[in-house]
Design an enzyme around this catalytic site. Structure first.
Site, PDB file in Angstrom:
ATOM      1  N   LYS A   1       0.839  -1.201   0.000  1.00  0.00           N
ATOM      2  CA  LYS A   1       0.000   0.000   0.000  1.00  0.00           C
ATOM      3  C   LYS A   1       0.874   1.251   0.000  1.00  0.00           C
ATOM      4  O   LYS A   1       2.057   1.201   0.361  1.00  0.00           O
ATOM      5  CB  LYS A   1      -0.891   0.011   1.256  1.00  0.00           C
ATOM      6  CG  LYS A   1      -1.991  -1.041   1.248  1.00  0.00           C
ATOM      7  CD  LYS A   1      -2.894  -0.899   2.467  1.00  0.00           C
ATOM      8  CE  LYS A   1      -3.987  -1.947   2.458  1.00  0.00           C
ATOM      9  NZ  LYS A   1      -4.956  -1.774   1.364  1.00  0.00           N
TER      10      LYS A   1
ATOM     11  N   ARG B   1     -10.078 -11.700   1.016  1.00  0.00           N
ATOM     12  CA  ARG B   1     -10.868 -12.752   0.367  1.00  0.00           C
ATOM     13  C   ARG B   1     -10.184 -14.111   0.502  1.00  0.00           C
ATOM     14  O   ARG B   1     -10.850 -15.149   0.486  1.00  0.00           O
ATOM     15  CB  ARG B   1     -11.075 -12.393  -1.111  1.00  0.00           C
ATOM     16  CG  ARG B   1      -9.805 -12.328  -1.914  1.00  0.00           C
ATOM     17  CD  ARG B   1      -9.920 -11.481  -3.149  1.00  0.00           C
ATOM     18  NE  ARG B   1     -10.035 -10.058  -2.843  1.00  0.00           N
ATOM     19  CZ  ARG B   1     -10.160  -9.098  -3.747  1.00  0.00           C
ATOM     20  NH1 ARG B   1     -10.180  -9.411  -5.042  1.00  0.00           N
ATOM     21  NH2 ARG B   1     -10.254  -7.851  -3.385  1.00  0.00           N
TER      22      ARG B   1
END
Ligand code: BES
Ligand code: MN
Ligand code: ZN
Length: 491
Positions: free
Chosen positions: A272, A346
């Site tokens: 990030k 996920r």
């Protein structure tokens, strides 16, 4: 800590009297205090703008009585015909925040002045209980200069003495939200996956909730390949926490609540930006909120069975971390090509959902700060809900969210996404698409692992935290979807 007392007639001698003030004072009947009829006086004060009937507006003035002088605190109720649940949240939130700011330690609240044409007294006092916890939450565990804990003795005067159980139910829900907030606020160097698991176990010991923890080695040996892959870059191994609460017969199918518990999301090798990384300790809010829901369900003794599954890992970079192009085998036996290590939620949820499905649940609900795309689609304050084989249940839950003043909207899962999650050259599934619709892709990936079991996925990336203080409490974690789900479970 607010200590509540109920009394019917004999007024307690506190220096502070609290009253609700509607637009039309005659809607309340008479406001009786001891042998005084205060109705006219309250109306005069309002007429002279000393106190207010504007919804949620708190005022404070002096109330001289024959033998004593009291402080009068009022809160505006607006129009009693339209006064709804959200309005009551504001009324009691503002009231408790005012009492706390003013360091009021002892007060009497004339509960029968708080009425609505829409909502029963049972529900009104429940909101009061909820807000007595939720609205004045603070987290200063890591400040040297800690606030003195707020203490208030609040005497509730009402003709209706059976209200106490409803008050307690509201308090339980408020405390469950604050429990979730506490977990969410702990800094990530302290709240690692194993610390999280141990604290959850500690919290539920000697309760009806049973806690089972799988550590990193167990997850590896039992085939939780996706959770292991996400966690292996960190020196803090991943954990899987299973919580069971049986409020119904043992053989009744449970409701499965699954939570994303990424204790820190650096993004891994798909790193990030430095701004994007800030606040990523909150990537375990879904898990914390599941803990809060189970806390409330067990203390409310709901007549249902629940299995909670929390997948916790730290998404970090190291020699041992997963990297784009790696392929891992999920608990389901399927292989997953991992193309973006920042799409870690996920992955852990894929294994957690598959595991939860083995309990043969009636329905699976999963909660996850899953995608920035859900924020792009709906803004920071709305949850994106997705249904897989749960058409009726999602309608019920969307209605519950509206009733509970939580913003939630449905987004679709279509054949487009079903094809996209299978678009891998080397494996059965792929964890990432470079195309648009990233929240839908993620939802499809997660719900893939529950097969045909009814499943609702909650992407709470936005509403899990709030950037502003409000009548629901301070900025920071919110306990998003706790009231919505509890309200649904209770009906
Ligand atoms: N935890 C983030 C999602 C998130 C972003 C939550 C901002 C709250 C605020 C998640 O793991 C993530 O990084 N998602 C990526 C997915 C992408 C790589 C497909 C995203 O949304 O950018
Ligand atoms: Mn991520
Ligand atoms: Zn994440």
């Amino acid at each position: 800590m607010i200590n509540f007392n109920f009394n019917q007639h004999e007024h307690i001698d506190t220096g502070v009297l609290i009253i609700g003030v509607p637009d039309h004072i005659n809607q309340l009947g008479t406001i009786q205090y001891k042998n005084h009829d205060l109705t006219q006086r309250i109306d005069d004060y309002r007429h002279h703008h000393i106190i207010h009937n504007t919804l949620g507006k708190v005022a404070s003035t002096v109330l001289p009585l024959e033998s004593e002088t009291k402080r009068l605190i009022t809160v505006g109720l607006g129009n009693l015909k339209t006064l709804n649940y959200t309005d009551l949240l504001k009324v009691f939130g503002n009231l408790f925040q005012f009492l706390k700011e003013e360091h009021i330690t002892d007060a009497e609240l004339l509960f029968d002045t708080f009425i609505s044409k829409q909502i029963t007294q049972d529900k009104i006092i429940e909101v009061l209980g909820l807000q007595s916890e939720q609205a004045i939450y603070i987290f200063d565990n890591y400040k040297s200069d800690k606030k003195v804990p707020y203490k208030l003795d609040l005497h509730i005067t009402t003709q209706d003495t059976h209200l106490e159980t409803h008050l307690k139910q509201g308090i339980i829900v408020g405390q469950s939200i604050n429990l979730a907030r506490d977990f969410s606020n702990i800094p990530p160097n302290i709240l690692t996956p194993s610390y999280f698991a141990d604290e959850v176990a500690e919290h539920f010991k000697e309760t009806k909730v049973k806690v089972d923890i799988k550590d990193g080695e167990t997850l590896l040996s039992e085939g939780f390949g996706l959770i292991h892959a996400v966690g292996k870059g960190s020196i803090h191994p991943p954990t899987l926490i299973t919580l069971t609460y049986n409020g119904a017969k043992e053989d009744e199918a449970p409701i499965a609540l699954v939570g994303k518990g990424i204790t820190y999301d650096s993004g891994g090798y798909s790193i990030k930006s430095k701004v994007g990384m800030q606040t990523m300790k909150y990537d375990m809010c879904g898990a914390a909120n599941v803990v809060g829901m189970i806390e409330a369900a067990s203390r409310l003794e709901l007549p249902i069975n629940i299995v909670g599954v929390i997948a916790s890992a730290e998404n970090m970079i190291s020699n041992n971390a997963m990297k784009p192009d790696d392929v891992f085998t999920a608990l389901s036996g399927e292989t997953v090509e991992m193309l973006n290590s920042d799409a870690e939620g996920r992955m852990v949820l894929g294994d957690a959902v598959f595991y939860a499905n083995q309990f043969q649940p009636r329905i699976i609900l999963d909660f996850a700060t899953l995608t920035g795309a859900a924020i792009v689609a709906l803004g920071e304050d709305k949850a994106a809900l997705f249904n897989s084989h749960a058409e009726n249940e999602i309608q019920e839950i969307l209605a519950s969210a509206r009733a509970m003043d939580e913003l939630a909207f449905e987004l679709p899962i279509t054949n487009t996404e079903q094809r996209l999650i299978r678009r891998s050259d080397v494996a059965d599934l792929v964890n990432h698409t470079n195309g648009q619709g990233k929240a839908l892709f993620a939802a499809t990936f997660v719900t893939h692992f529950s097969g045909t079991t009814p499943h609702i996925h909650f992407d709470i990336a936005g509403p899990a935290t709030t950037p502003t203080n409000s009548f629901k409490g301070p900025k920071g974690p919110t306990g998003s979807m706790i009231t919505t789900v509890l309200n649904w479970l209770r009906n």
